[in-house]
Design a protein around this motif. Sequence first.
Motif, short mmCIF file in Angstrom:
data_model
loop_
_atom_site.label_atom_id
_atom_site.label_comp_id
_atom_site.label_asym_id
_atom_site.label_seq_id
_atom_site.Cartn_x
_atom_site.Cartn_y
_atom_site.Cartn_z
N VAL A 42 -3.64 0.47 -3.24
CA VAL A 42 -3.19 -0.86 -2.83
C VAL A 42 -2.79 -1.61 -4.08
O VAL A 42 -3.48 -1.54 -5.10
N ARG B 21 0.83 -1.21 0.00
CA ARG B 21 0.00 0.00 0.00
C ARG B 21 0.86 1.25 0.00
O ARG B 21 1.94 1.28 0.58
N TRP C 187 -7.56 3.15 -2.80
CA TRP C 187 -7.71 2.73 -1.40
C TRP C 187 -9.16 2.77 -0.93
O TRP C 187 -9.67 1.82 -0.34
#
Length: 150
Positions: A110, A105, A137
């Motif tokens: 991510v 991340r 995210w």
Amino acid sequence: MMDQLELAALHRRSEADPPKRERHTFDFVVNGVSLFKATQASASDMCGCLSDACFEPDLASRFNVKAVNMLTLDLQAGVGHRAVLFGCPECADLACGVITVLVSRDENSVQWSDFAYENGFEPEIKRADVGPFVFDWAAYLAAFSRVQEL
């Protein structure tokens, strides 16, 4: 452009011979493509790491929080770790074989990369034909809300 993640119902029917346990789990679908199929977890008679609480409330309450946390809350920016996506529907043991992914991340996204088949006693088998994927995210967290609400 970011990849899109959805969770889709994944049903394994029970059978008497050979004995197979019925399972209700989730597939990870990226940009409309089933990772259950793309990683060949389907050919290895695996199931998703997340149980559907409507059908498997005991398994969901025991395992979903840990699995979701491995994929979401346990992620620190700049640090990655491997997480199980698919595994044995009977025992969920690493020795039976699992499909894993490296999850990392940054502040706003991510990444899923380095998909592999692992069993803990043989060298992992990388799935170079799958991924990498990058998810926004906020949208990524929203994809897991279905599992957390059940």
